[in-house]
Design an enzyme around this catalytic site. Structure first.
Site, PDB file in Angstrom:
ATOM      1  N   TYR A   5     -16.692 -15.845 -17.991  1.00 29.79           N
ATOM      2  CA  TYR A   5     -15.865 -15.067 -18.927  1.00 29.79           C
ATOM      3  C   TYR A   5     -14.451 -15.044 -18.355  1.00 29.79           C
ATOM      4  CZ  TYR A   5     -14.973 -10.969 -22.002  1.00 29.79           C
ATOM      5  OH  TYR A   5     -14.486 -10.103 -22.937  1.00 29.79           O
TER       6      TYR A   5
ATOM      7  N   ARG B 291      -5.827 -17.137 -31.504  1.00 28.83           N
ATOM      8  CA  ARG B 291      -5.281 -16.280 -30.428  1.00 28.83           C
ATOM      9  C   ARG B 291      -6.359 -16.141 -29.367  1.00 28.83           C
ATOM     10  NH1 ARG B 291      -7.204 -12.682 -27.960  1.00 28.83           N
ATOM     11  NH2 ARG B 291      -7.183 -10.752 -29.129  1.00 28.83           N
TER      12      ARG B 291
ATOM     13  N   LYS C 259     -18.846 -15.120 -24.839  1.00 29.21           N
ATOM     14  CA  LYS C 259     -19.195 -13.760 -25.298  1.00 29.21           C
ATOM     15  C   LYS C 259     -20.704 -13.667 -25.537  1.00 29.21           C
ATOM     16  CE  LYS C 259     -15.023 -11.743 -25.997  1.00 29.21           C
ATOM     17  NZ  LYS C 259     -14.506 -10.406 -25.831  1.00 29.21           N
TER      18      LYS C 259
ATOM     19  N   GLU D 146     -13.724 -12.889 -33.499  1.00 35.47           N
ATOM     20  CA  GLU D 146     -13.182 -12.900 -32.139  1.00 35.47           C
ATOM     21  C   GLU D 146     -11.956 -13.803 -32.054  1.00 35.47           C
ATOM     22  OE1 GLU D 146     -14.856 -11.119 -29.494  1.00 35.47           O
ATOM     23  OE2 GLU D 146     -12.941 -11.513 -28.513  1.00 35.47           O
ATOM     24  N   ASP D 147     -10.899 -13.277 -31.499  1.00 30.95           N
ATOM     25  CA  ASP D 147      -9.711 -14.061 -31.172  1.00 30.95           C
ATOM     26  C   ASP D 147      -9.119 -14.810 -32.366  1.00 30.95           C
ATOM     27  OD1 ASP D 147     -10.128 -12.927 -28.750  1.00 30.95           O
ATOM     28  OD2 ASP D 147     -10.205 -14.786 -27.603  1.00 30.95           O
TER      29      ASP D 147
ATOM     30  N   ASP E 144     -13.955  -7.639 -32.601  1.00 29.19           N
ATOM     31  CA  ASP E 144     -14.052  -7.204 -31.215  1.00 29.19           C
ATOM     32  C   ASP E 144     -12.687  -6.844 -30.628  1.00 29.19           C
ATOM     33  OD1 ASP E 144     -15.386  -6.817 -28.782  1.00 29.19           O
ATOM     34  OD2 ASP E 144     -14.893  -8.848 -28.130  1.00 29.19           O
ATOM     35  N   ASP E 145     -11.669  -7.611 -30.969  1.00 28.83           N
ATOM     36  CA  ASP E 145     -10.348  -7.381 -30.374  1.00 28.83           C
ATOM     37  C   ASP E 145      -9.722  -6.090 -30.885  1.00 28.83           C
ATOM     38  OD1 ASP E 145     -10.163  -9.931 -28.881  1.00 28.83           O
ATOM     39  OD2 ASP E 145     -10.429 -10.729 -30.899  1.00 28.83           O
TER      40      ASP E 145
ATOM     41  N   ASN F 249      -5.321 -10.530 -21.122  1.00 25.71           N
ATOM     42  CA  ASN F 249      -6.128 -11.568 -20.476  1.00 25.71           C
ATOM     43  C   ASN F 249      -5.500 -12.934 -20.697  1.00 25.71           C
ATOM     44  OD1 ASN F 249      -8.265  -9.819 -19.663  1.00 25.71           O
ATOM     45  ND2 ASN F 249      -8.919  -9.737 -21.797  1.00 25.71           N
TER      46      ASN F 249
HETATM   47  N1  LIG Z   1      -9.018  -6.132 -22.138  1.00 27.54           N
HETATM   48  C1  LIG Z   1      -9.589  -6.410 -23.268  1.00 27.54           C
HETATM   49  O1  LIG Z   1     -10.778  -6.124 -23.494  1.00 27.54           O
HETATM   50  C2  LIG Z   1      -8.811  -7.073 -24.337  1.00 27.54           C
HETATM   51  C3  LIG Z   1      -7.578  -7.584 -24.082  1.00 27.54           C
HETATM   52  N2  LIG Z   1      -6.880  -8.195 -25.079  1.00 27.54           N
HETATM   53  C4  LIG Z   1      -5.623  -8.813 -24.708  1.00 27.54           C
HETATM   54  O2  LIG Z   1      -4.546  -8.185 -25.344  1.00 27.54           O
HETATM   55  C5  LIG Z   1      -3.518  -9.137 -25.564  1.00 27.54           C
HETATM   56  C6  LIG Z   1      -3.027  -8.980 -26.986  1.00 27.54           C
HETATM   57  O3  LIG Z   1      -4.053  -9.222 -27.884  1.00 27.54           O
HETATM   58  P1  LIG Z   1      -3.885  -8.845 -29.427  1.00 27.54           P
HETATM   59  O4  LIG Z   1      -3.494  -7.437 -29.575  1.00 27.54           O
HETATM   60  O5  LIG Z   1      -5.086  -9.306 -30.106  1.00 27.54           O
HETATM   61  O6  LIG Z   1      -2.661  -9.793 -29.807  1.00 27.54           O
HETATM   62  P2  LIG Z   1      -1.690  -9.671 -31.036  1.00 27.54           P
HETATM   63  O7  LIG Z   1      -1.056 -10.989 -31.185  1.00 27.54           O
HETATM   64  O8  LIG Z   1      -2.373  -9.067 -32.186  1.00 27.54           O
HETATM   65  O9  LIG Z   1      -0.590  -8.614 -30.527  1.00 27.54           O
HETATM   66  C7  LIG Z   1       0.307  -8.860 -29.492  1.00 27.54           C
HETATM   67  C8  LIG Z   1       1.363  -7.782 -29.524  1.00 27.54           C
HETATM   68  O10 LIG Z   1       2.186  -7.923 -28.385  1.00 27.54           O
HETATM   69  C9  LIG Z   1       3.536  -7.864 -28.807  1.00 27.54           C
HETATM   70  N3  LIG Z   1       4.386  -8.598 -27.902  1.00 27.54           N
HETATM   71  C10 LIG Z   1       4.423  -9.916 -27.658  1.00 27.54           C
HETATM   72  N4  LIG Z   1       5.400 -10.205 -26.777  1.00 27.54           N
HETATM   73  C11 LIG Z   1       5.998  -9.044 -26.471  1.00 27.54           C
HETATM   74  C12 LIG Z   1       7.085  -8.680 -25.647  1.00 27.54           C
HETATM   75  N5  LIG Z   1       7.738  -9.595 -24.932  1.00 27.54           N
HETATM   76  N6  LIG Z   1       7.437  -7.384 -25.576  1.00 27.54           N
HETATM   77  C13 LIG Z   1       6.783  -6.465 -26.289  1.00 27.54           C
HETATM   78  N7  LIG Z   1       5.744  -6.743 -27.095  1.00 27.54           N
HETATM   79  C14 LIG Z   1       5.364  -8.019 -27.184  1.00 27.54           C
HETATM   80  C15 LIG Z   1       3.546  -8.469 -30.186  1.00 27.54           C
HETATM   81  O11 LIG Z   1       4.720  -8.060 -30.840  1.00 27.54           O
HETATM   82  P3  LIG Z   1       5.052  -8.424 -32.382  1.00 27.54           P
HETATM   83  O12 LIG Z   1       4.110  -7.564 -33.180  1.00 27.54           O
HETATM   84  O13 LIG Z   1       6.476  -8.021 -32.517  1.00 27.54           O
HETATM   85  O14 LIG Z   1       4.799  -9.874 -32.526  1.00 27.54           O
HETATM   86  C16 LIG Z   1       2.262  -7.865 -30.751  1.00 27.54           C
HETATM   87  O15 LIG Z   1       2.518  -6.590 -31.265  1.00 27.54           O
HETATM   88  C17 LIG Z   1      -4.107 -10.501 -25.234  1.00 27.54           C
HETATM   89  O16 LIG Z   1      -3.643 -10.918 -23.990  1.00 27.54           O
HETATM   90  C18 LIG Z   1      -5.591 -10.254 -25.142  1.00 27.54           C
HETATM   91  O17 LIG Z   1      -6.204 -11.059 -24.175  1.00 27.54           O
HETATM   92  C19 LIG Z   1      -7.337  -8.274 -26.356  1.00 27.54           C
HETATM   93  C20 LIG Z   1      -8.577  -7.796 -26.662  1.00 27.54           C
HETATM   94  C21 LIG Z   1      -9.428  -7.213 -25.647  1.00 27.54           C
HETATM   95  C1  LIG Z   2     -11.371  -9.669 -23.928  1.00 24.99           C
HETATM   96  C2  LIG Z   2     -10.940 -10.175 -25.202  1.00 24.99           C
HETATM   97  O1  LIG Z   2     -11.650 -10.079 -26.189  1.00 24.99           O
HETATM   98  C3  LIG Z   2      -9.656 -10.806 -25.310  1.00 24.99           C
HETATM   99  O2  LIG Z   2      -8.891 -10.820 -24.358  1.00 24.99           O
HETATM  100  O3  LIG Z   2      -9.365 -11.329 -26.396  1.00 24.99           O
HETATM  101 MG   LIG Z   3     -11.060 -11.387 -27.746  1.00 25.24          MG
END
Ligand SMILES: NC(=O)C1=CN([C@@H]2O[C@H](COP(=O)(O)OP(=O)(O)OC[C@H]3O[C@@H](n4cnc5c(N)ncnc54)[C@H](OP(=O)(O)O)[C@@H]3O)[C@@H](O)[C@H]2O)C=CC1
Ligand SMILES: CC(=O)C(=O)O
Ligand SMILES: [Mg+2]
Length: 597
Positions: A149, A202, A220, A291-292, A314-315, A454
């Protein structure tokens, strides 16, 4: 010569003494008229024997058995199995136990020069012998989760076409429109209860990896089996290969996907509609985990299907639950109440907004007015602080846009909002700079710092940075694991705030109750259950989640709380068992070899 008689309950069959060994008894039953009978056996025993016989008939034999990862036991086949199943001589003579085989696997694994090689080795084991793969994974979960993972699965996806060995799961492309049902029917297992599907737009924080994102559904689902005991034959990884906008992949001769730009608009939606309908046709009631997906599609698809079919994202939802649980635990250390927090998110996407909405639901459930609850959550996106004067906000972001002066960047937002918790879900590495961390430490006695992006290379800060720049006062969690940190004679144990603590248990609860839908309340109860499983000794070490070694127990408890929601809301399609926990426990698969003969 033989007799069959009936008493009140049982059919009594008399069989000869030499027939008591189950396999020959079963054979005998097929040819009952020609044999002498001397031993009594009950109908229940006979039907058990017939079942075993059926299983035996279904088993591949000879070399095919050794090549079938579902049934292969490799050197653990017994002497008797080697004779009866036609594999005598096809294996080295020594019969090994599964413990000895695990020893060999670990020795080989630890010899590999890097984590990607370890990933390839583990995936090859999964291709050869699933029982052994899951047993090794389960018994060494802390060592191996980072391999199968995040973070290593991220590296594997980046190089998927280059390290590709054997196909896994199902790939569906726009050219398959009109025949998705037929494609799903090609899958060898007919009872599928859970599907993890991505379109690869993504992948973790790594962006658009197209069909190479298949590593994520595969990873997963491996965790569904290891962490929640959902048998691997019940699950199916799927990639909707709708093209990619990643030029490097389109130009890579070893890329495994179709060579076209991403499908968007009505054609994309039509493909998704056909996919969801096909799943319900071929595998009725199966749980679909999105997912993603890219941000826009993720929210749209969830809104479109959440009240129609058994599905979740999931996200958005799984991440929300693990983050809320982490906050509950952190507040046990700081002594504050959730309603008094100012939580600042870096990233207003799936993970950030999903978490914000769950925090609001949790607060409303605790009696806080929604408007007040929303004011606990603040967001910074790529354009700066989300405030009501901004005109570029999507509907999802606008729900958290407060009347407040604008701040163009995270540091100024931290200075203005004075958050008690800072949560990174931006996918951008290094955004929690030393200055920002120090500012959090200046504002708070115990700053809550979650760098959840991540894989590790995308984390907003490292564990070491979080402790160093807050004078060791941070309550820290990260999406991908960090090793314990020693700083100024103290040892810190960073927590892993990852949805892996949530989705296996939610999935188990949903499929155990045959829930028709996956309402948000399931994620709220999952968060509460997870937080309750953090004990004092964890908190004393600064750990805000239970150790991964307890993950099966965690998943079981979450599954029970989720199934309770399904029964209470009338969503369950199975009668409620008297003892729900015992029922769910009985469904959990433990990877061990079955005796075939
Ligand atoms: N720990 C865990 O279990 C999980 C972790 N994640 C991680 O979270 C991260 C984001 O995922 P997700 O929310 O799905 O992605 P999205 O693409 O939906 O969202 C990303 C967000 O980050 C913002 N962003 C990007 N660059 C910048 C910057 N330089 N400054 C400020 N904000 C910024 C974007 O802004 P804008 O809206 O303006 O484009 C957007 O709002 C990934 O790395 C993923 O791996 C996700 C799911 C689970
Ligand atoms: C952990 C997870 O689901 C992610 O980073 O997208
Ligand atoms: Mg994910």
């Amino acid at each position: 010569m033989y007799s069959i008689s009936f008493d009140d309950q049982d059919m009594i069959i008399r069989v000869p003494k030499e027939m008591v060994e189950p396999y020959s008894l079963a054979r005998f039953l097929g040819d009952i008229a020609t044999r002498a009978l001397t031993k009594e056996t009950s109908f229940a025993e006979v039907s058990e024997v017939i079942k075993r016989q059926k299983r035996l008939d279904e088993l591949p034999k000879g070399i095919e058995l050794l090549r079938n990862p579902d049934f292969n036991k490799s050197t653990a086949f017994t002497e008797k199995e080697r004779d009866i199943l036609g594999i005598r001589g096809l294996l080295p003579p020594k019969v090994h136990t599964i413990q000895e085989q695990m020893m060999r696997v670990l020795e080989n694994l630890r010899r590999k020069p890097n984590d990607l090689e370890k990933y390839i080795f583990m995936i090859s084991l999964q291709d050869r012998n699933k029982t052994l793969f899951y047993r090794v994974l389960l018994e060494n979960i802390e060592e191996l989760m980072p391999i199968v993972y995040t973070p290593t699965v991220g590296q594997a996806c980046l190089e998927y076409g280059h390290i590709f060995r054997r196909p896994r799961g199902i790939f569906i492309t726009p050219q398959d429109k009109g025949r998705i049902v037929n494609i799903l029917r090609n899958w060898p297992h007919k009872c599928i209860r859970i599907i993890v599907v991505t379109d690869g737009e993504r992948i973790l924080g790594l962006g658009d990896l197209g069909a190479d994102g298949m590593g994520i559904p595969v990873g997963k689902l491996a965790l569904y089996t290891a962490c929640a005991g959902i048998h691997h034959s019940l699950s199916l990884p799927i990639t909707l290969d709708v093209g990619t906008d990643n030029e490097a992949l389109l130009n890579d001769p070893l890329y495994i996907g179709i060579r076209q730009k991403r499908l968007r608009g009505p054609e994309y939606d039509a493909l998704l509609d056909e996919f969801v309908a096909a799943v319900n046709h071929v595998f009725p009631g199966a749980l679909i985990q999105f997912e993603d997906f890219g941000n826009k599609n993720a929210f749209r698809l969830l809104n479109k299907y959440r009240d129609k079919v058994c599905c979740f994202n999931d996200d958005i939802q799984g991440t929300a639950a693990v983050t809320l649980a982490g906050l509950y635990s952190a507040l046990r250390i700081t002594g504050g109440a959730l309603k008094d927090q100012r939580i600042l998110f870096l990233g207003a996407g799936e993970a950030g907004l999903g978490t914000g909405e769950l925090i609001v639901s949790a607060l409303v459930a605790e009696g806080v007015a929604e408007e007040e609850a929303r004011r606990c959550c603040w967001f910074v996106d790529s354009k700066g602080l989300i405030v009501s004067s901004r005109e570029d906000l999507t509907e999802h972001k606008r729900r958290f846009a407060h009347d407040h002066p604008f701040a163009p960047d995270l540091l100024s937002a931290v200075e203005l909002i004075k958050p008690t918790a800072l949560i990174g879900v931006s996918g951008r590495p290094g955004m929690f700079t030393p200055e920002i961390l120090a500012t959090m430490a200046r504002i708070n006695e115990r700053p809550i710092i979650f760098a959840l992006s991540n894989p590790t290379s995308n984390s907003e800060c490292t564990a070491e940075e979080a402790y160093r720049y807050t004078d060791g006062r941070a309550i820290f969690a990260s999406g991908s694991p960090f090793e314990p940190v020693e700083w100024q004679d103290k040892k810190f144990y960073p927590a892993q705030g990852n949805n892996v603590y949530i989705f296996p248990g939610v999935g188990l609860g949903v499929i155990a109750s045959w829930s028709r839908l996956v309402p948000d309340e399931m994620f709220y109860v999952a968060a509460k259950t997870l937080a309750q499983m953090v004990d004092k000794s964890d908190l004393e070490k600064g750990r805000i989640y239970p150790p991964l070694t307890r993950i099966r127990d965690v998943s079981l408890r979450i599954a029970v709380s989720v199934a309770e929601v399904a029964y209470r809301r009338g969503l369950a399609n199975l009668p409620e068992p008297e003892d729900l926990e015992a029922h769910i426990r009985s469904l959990m698969y433990y990877p061990d070899y079955e005796e075939y003969v």
